[in-house]
Motif scaffolding. Sequence first.
Motif, PDB file in Angstrom:
ATOM      1  N   GLU A  16       5.675 -13.092   7.696  1.00  0.00           N
ATOM      2  CA  GLU A  16       7.015 -12.739   7.841  1.00  0.00           C
ATOM      3  C   GLU A  16       7.824 -12.734   9.166  1.00  0.00           C
ATOM      4  O   GLU A  16       8.590 -12.078   9.512  1.00  0.00           O
ATOM      5  CB  GLU A  16       7.196 -11.302   7.358  1.00  0.00           C
ATOM      6  CG  GLU A  16       6.583 -11.045   5.838  1.00  0.00           C
ATOM      7  CD  GLU A  16       7.712 -11.767   4.739  1.00  0.00           C
ATOM      8  OE1 GLU A  16       8.570 -12.436   5.147  1.00  0.00           O
ATOM      9  OE2 GLU A  16       7.077 -11.366   3.538  1.00  0.00           O
TER      10      GLU A  16
ATOM     11  N   ASN B  21      -0.229 -11.305   0.477  1.00  0.00           N
ATOM     12  CA  ASN B  21      -0.009 -11.066  -0.973  1.00  0.00           C
ATOM     13  C   ASN B  21      -0.401 -12.036  -1.927  1.00  0.00           C
ATOM     14  O   ASN B  21      -0.473 -13.254  -1.936  1.00  0.00           O
ATOM     15  CB  ASN B  21       1.493 -10.996  -1.035  1.00  0.00           C
ATOM     16  CG  ASN B  21       2.300 -10.489  -2.464  1.00  0.00           C
ATOM     17  OD1 ASN B  21       1.579 -10.760  -3.307  1.00  0.00           O
ATOM     18  ND2 ASN B  21       3.287  -9.921  -2.024  1.00  0.00           N
TER      19      ASN B  21
ATOM     20  N   SER C 126       4.662  -2.852  -0.403  1.00  0.00           N
ATOM     21  CA  SER C 126       3.163  -2.648  -0.083  1.00  0.00           C
ATOM     22  C   SER C 126       2.517  -1.588  -0.989  1.00  0.00           C
ATOM     23  O   SER C 126       3.330  -0.578  -1.356  1.00  0.00           O
ATOM     24  CB  SER C 126       2.801  -2.492   1.296  1.00  0.00           C
ATOM     25  OG  SER C 126       3.391  -0.869   1.662  1.00  0.00           O
TER      26      SER C 126
ATOM     27  N   THR D 299      15.214  -8.867  -2.441  1.00  0.00           N
ATOM     28  CA  THR D 299      15.359  -7.495  -3.288  1.00  0.00           C
ATOM     29  C   THR D 299      16.850  -7.478  -4.019  1.00  0.00           C
ATOM     30  O   THR D 299      16.838  -6.981  -4.862  1.00  0.00           O
ATOM     31  CB  THR D 299      15.496  -6.356  -1.977  1.00  0.00           C
ATOM     32  OG1 THR D 299      14.265  -6.530  -1.148  1.00  0.00           O
ATOM     33  CG2 THR D 299      15.501  -5.136  -2.421  1.00  0.00           C
TER      34      THR D 299
ATOM     35  N   ASP E 196       3.863 -14.668   3.546  1.00  0.00           N
ATOM     36  CA  ASP E 196       2.750 -13.792   3.350  1.00  0.00           C
ATOM     37  C   ASP E 196       1.644 -14.134   2.499  1.00  0.00           C
ATOM     38  O   ASP E 196       1.631 -13.828   1.319  1.00  0.00           O
ATOM     39  CB  ASP E 196       3.509 -12.582   2.896  1.00  0.00           C
ATOM     40  CG  ASP E 196       2.529 -11.326   3.009  1.00  0.00           C
ATOM     41  OD1 ASP E 196       1.519 -11.334   3.648  1.00  0.00           O
ATOM     42  OD2 ASP E 196       2.761 -10.133   2.408  1.00  0.00           O
TER      43      ASP E 196
ATOM     44  N   GLY F 112      11.828   0.190   0.712  1.00  0.00           N
ATOM     45  CA  GLY F 112      10.652   0.145   1.491  1.00  0.00           C
ATOM     46  C   GLY F 112       9.779  -1.236   1.652  1.00  0.00           C
ATOM     47  O   GLY F 112      10.189  -2.120   0.671  1.00  0.00           O
ATOM     48  N   ARG F 113       8.952  -1.259   2.396  1.00  0.00           N
ATOM     49  CA  ARG F 113       8.143  -2.428   2.417  1.00  0.00           C
ATOM     50  C   ARG F 113       7.303  -2.605   1.028  1.00  0.00           C
ATOM     51  O   ARG F 113       6.896  -1.517   0.567  1.00  0.00           O
ATOM     52  CB  ARG F 113       7.174  -2.549   3.539  1.00  0.00           C
ATOM     53  CG  ARG F 113       7.571  -2.824   4.965  1.00  0.00           C
ATOM     54  CD  ARG F 113       6.598  -2.797   5.983  1.00  0.00           C
ATOM     55  NE  ARG F 113       5.586  -4.285   5.749  1.00  0.00           N
ATOM     56  CZ  ARG F 113       6.136  -5.266   6.001  1.00  0.00           C
ATOM     57  NH1 ARG F 113       7.055  -5.454   6.605  1.00  0.00           N
ATOM     58  NH2 ARG F 113       5.373  -6.176   5.910  1.00  0.00           N
TER      59      ARG F 113
ATOM     60  N   PHE G 157       3.158   1.822   0.651  1.00  0.00           N
ATOM     61  CA  PHE G 157       4.600   2.368   0.269  1.00  0.00           C
ATOM     62  C   PHE G 157       4.644   2.774  -1.049  1.00  0.00           C
ATOM     63  O   PHE G 157       5.454   3.994  -1.152  1.00  0.00           O
ATOM     64  CB  PHE G 157       5.611   1.400   0.485  1.00  0.00           C
ATOM     65  CG  PHE G 157       7.120   1.822   0.091  1.00  0.00           C
ATOM     66  CD1 PHE G 157       7.949   2.726   0.625  1.00  0.00           C
ATOM     67  CD2 PHE G 157       7.469   1.333  -1.097  1.00  0.00           C
ATOM     68  CE1 PHE G 157       9.192   2.887   0.517  1.00  0.00           C
ATOM     69  CE2 PHE G 157       8.950   1.620  -1.739  1.00  0.00           C
ATOM     70  CZ  PHE G 157       9.596   2.593  -0.915  1.00  0.00           C
TER      71      PHE G 157
ATOM     72  N   LEU H 240      12.759  -4.536   0.836  1.00  0.00           N
ATOM     73  CA  LEU H 240      13.488  -4.030   1.982  1.00  0.00           C
ATOM     74  C   LEU H 240      15.221  -4.226   1.747  1.00  0.00           C
ATOM     75  O   LEU H 240      15.479  -5.258   1.089  1.00  0.00           O
ATOM     76  CB  LEU H 240      13.329  -4.956   3.249  1.00  0.00           C
ATOM     77  CG  LEU H 240      11.802  -4.583   3.571  1.00  0.00           C
ATOM     78  CD1 LEU H 240      11.544  -5.666   4.758  1.00  0.00           C
ATOM     79  CD2 LEU H 240      11.347  -3.297   4.203  1.00  0.00           C
TER      80      LEU H 240
ATOM     81  N   ARG I 261      17.869  -7.391   1.708  1.00  0.00           N
ATOM     82  CA  ARG I 261      17.204  -9.015   1.732  1.00  0.00           C
ATOM     83  C   ARG I 261      17.600  -9.433   0.364  1.00  0.00           C
ATOM     84  O   ARG I 261      17.479  -8.800  -0.729  1.00  0.00           O
ATOM     85  CB  ARG I 261      15.591  -8.604   1.716  1.00  0.00           C
ATOM     86  CG  ARG I 261      15.123  -8.335   3.068  1.00  0.00           C
ATOM     87  CD  ARG I 261      15.244  -9.256   4.068  1.00  0.00           C
ATOM     88  NE  ARG I 261      14.918  -8.880   5.473  1.00  0.00           N
ATOM     89  CZ  ARG I 261      13.735  -8.798   6.051  1.00  0.00           C
ATOM     90  NH1 ARG I 261      12.671  -9.144   5.092  1.00  0.00           N
ATOM     91  NH2 ARG I 261      13.228  -8.629   7.171  1.00  0.00           N
TER      92      ARG I 261
END
Length: 337
Positions: A102, A74, A223, A197, A71, A220-221, A226, A191, A194
């Motif tokens: 992704e 980011n 971002s 995470t 990504d 959550g994503r 979020f 997420l 994962r």
Amino acid sequence: MKKRPTILDVAQEAGVSKSTVSLVLQNSPLVKPATRNAVGAAIKKLGYVYNRSAAGLRGAASGLIGLIINDLRNPFFTEFAASAQMEFARKGYSTVVANTDEDPAIQAQVIASMIEHDVSAFVISPAYGGDEDAFARIERAGIPTMQVLRQLDGRTDIFPFASHNYTAGGDLATRHLFDLGCRNIAFVGGLEDRPITEERMSGYRSFMKANGLPARAFHGRPSRAFGRDLALEIAREHSEIEAAICFSDLVALGMISGFAEAGVAVGKDIRLIGFDDIEESSLVYPRLSSIRCDTKHFGQRSAQSMLAWIVDGTRPPDVRHYDVRLIERQSSIGFDG
């Protein structure tokens, strides 16, 4: 008819990578004398004949590195990619950079294309999902490959993995908030299920458990959107939450925006800590406390490790985790600290 020896046969006989053999054949000054002698002996023993005209069309002849990032939107991954690319350039290597967004299908396509162009090595921050065919193709091609920041293939004896000590980071962040008097601490973003995470949550979860406190996660994503939405939800429905550790700075920056919209004072009414310490963390108001991963130096070290592998045959360790540290700013310590 006896099979004509290939560059892979030479590499196996000499105990080095395919890319190292290519560098020897190109008379690269980067190869150590002992390595050059070992490759020369293998060439002589096998009777390998170098097709210089064909090799001139391939990326390995010029030292081409495949840098594949999950990504690039980011800033955390962008800084890593830029740092690694600059280090390769300083050593005379060109870099092909690809963003997979992704998407494991794009990742497989990019890997296949780079193999066809005969890259000397891969440095991959992988996208999750899909199957293992892409890495199986790399294995068959005999191309040295490092996994960085995320681990997709568990065979670190083939694909070494380097990242940060995220578990320690989660512990540092939780301990800091605990010492400030917070007990109702949430983990926000990432997420669910994962591996990345789980890594970033593990230190938080262990500290909370050790101190008899309930762990609470809002997944959550990772971002800004979020983070903003979650901050508004917390302000409406979860006013008991005293602090939050965010999966990434992007989530935390979104939360700062959302809390401002809801009239909640970050650093006073609620305390926040991000992960990664991207540049914007020190520029936003209130300034964001964050777990610094020193991504610039990590990118440099990753490139150096890969160069040592393909030039000298010095393979990176199977797994390496670099230290992190907590940078305390207004979002956690308030405005008097």
